[in-house]
Design a protein around this motif. Structure first.
Motif, PDB file in Angstrom:
ATOM      1  N   THR A 147       0.250  50.401   5.846  1.00 42.66           N
ATOM      2  CA  THR A 147       0.808  49.107   6.231  1.00 42.66           C
ATOM      3  C   THR A 147       0.817  48.143   5.055  1.00 42.66           C
ATOM      4  O   THR A 147       1.788  47.411   4.829  1.00 42.66           O
ATOM      5  CB  THR A 147      -0.002  48.506   7.391  1.00 42.66           C
ATOM      6  OG1 THR A 147      -0.004  49.421   8.493  1.00 42.66           O
ATOM      7  CG2 THR A 147       0.596  47.188   7.848  1.00 42.66           C
ATOM      8  N   THR A 178       3.581  49.280   2.465  1.00 47.33           N
ATOM      9  CA  THR A 178       4.973  49.093   2.902  1.00 47.33           C
ATOM     10  C   THR A 178       5.301  47.650   3.266  1.00 47.33           C
ATOM     11  O   THR A 178       6.413  47.387   3.746  1.00 47.33           O
ATOM     12  CB  THR A 178       5.260  49.974   4.125  1.00 47.33           C
ATOM     13  OG1 THR A 178       4.360  49.624   5.196  1.00 47.33           O
ATOM     14  CG2 THR A 178       5.073  51.453   3.795  1.00 47.33           C
ATOM     15  N   PHE A 210       5.457  47.615   6.998  1.00 54.20           N
ATOM     16  CA  PHE A 210       6.637  48.399   7.400  1.00 54.20           C
ATOM     17  C   PHE A 210       7.926  47.576   7.337  1.00 54.20           C
ATOM     18  O   PHE A 210       8.772  47.623   8.230  1.00 54.20           O
ATOM     19  CB  PHE A 210       6.443  48.992   8.793  1.00 54.20           C
ATOM     20  CG  PHE A 210       5.262  49.924   8.874  1.00 54.20           C
ATOM     21  CD1 PHE A 210       5.374  51.233   8.436  1.00 54.20           C
ATOM     22  CD2 PHE A 210       4.055  49.475   9.376  1.00 54.20           C
ATOM     23  CE1 PHE A 210       4.276  52.092   8.497  1.00 54.20           C
ATOM     24  CE2 PHE A 210       2.954  50.329   9.437  1.00 54.20           C
ATOM     25  CZ  PHE A 210       3.072  51.645   8.997  1.00 54.20           C
TER      26      PHE A 210
END
Length: 223
Positions: free
Chosen positions: A150, A153, A156
């Motif tokens: 998490t 990214t 996300f």
């Protein structure tokens, strides 16, 4: 440090809000399973709520200004060397740093904070949810890995870049902390700490549990 304090305070506020949402269901469950509501058990639920939201805030929420951070980096940032903190501490030692300076240095404090951050998770998984030590460790590793992904990214894609640094050293430290918590959990059960203590379900006067209820009582270890 100020940013970490801010995130911790946000986590505490979120935990209090989560507790308010869960208060009535928790009271109903206690009354159904034990015949009465215990304030000590509600306090245990409160602690778990605050810990859960604080963990999310300290590990996932941006620690710094998002726009400023993303101007200096593109995509995610990962540290894959599991011993970079050891190298930093050894470098400080060769540079003449004393024992106190080394013990209070950022690399050492960061490892200790990651250990401490996941130690309660190991306690909760084994002591409250009645998982064995191996399962508690496996679940903690998976959660820590999810947190690192998490961070890498940018939640996300929620943020334009990886606003936190994904660090394999954090994963190892988190796992060790959770493992220590899982090993310590039986002590809290023995000391009859609320939510960790094993209690027999109280049936209403004049009633007998059905076969299904007896099986349910044996299988359900979280109360």
């Amino acid at each position: 440090m100020d940013e970490l304090l801010r995130l911790a305070l946000v986590g505490i506020a979120g935990g209090l809000g989560l507790f308010v949402v869960l208060l009535l269901p928790a009271m109903w469950l206690q009354r159904r399973r034990f015949g009465r509501v215990r304030p000590s058990r509600l306090a245990g639920v409160l602690v778990i709520c605050v810990y859960t939201m604080s963990l999310a805030g300290l590990t996932i929420a941006p620690a710094y200004d998002v726009a400023l951070t993303c101007r200096s980096r593109a995509g995610g940032v990962a540290r894959l060397d599991p011993f970079h903190s050891v190298a930093e501490v050894l470098g400080m030692q060769r540079g003449g740093a004393g024992l106190l300076e080394l013990a209070t240095s950022f690399p050492v404090l960061q490892i200790l904070m990651n250990l401490a951050l996941f130690l309660p998770l190991g306690l909760i998984l084994r002591g409250v949810f009645r998982q064995d030590a191996t399962t508690s460790l496996a679940l903690s590793v998976l959660l820590s890995a999810l947190i690192e992904v998490t961070q890498y990214t940018g939640a996300f894609g929620l943020y334009p870049c990886g606003v936190r640094i994904a660090d394999i050293e954090d994963l190892l430290a988190n796992s060790c902390g959770a493992w220590a918590g899982a090993l310590l959990a039986p002590l809290l059960t023995r000391w009859r700490v609320p939510l960790f203590a094993r209690e027999e379900r109280r049936w209403e006067a004049g009633s007998r549990p059905t076969g299904t209820e007896e099986v349910e009582h044996l299988l359900r270890r979280w109360f």
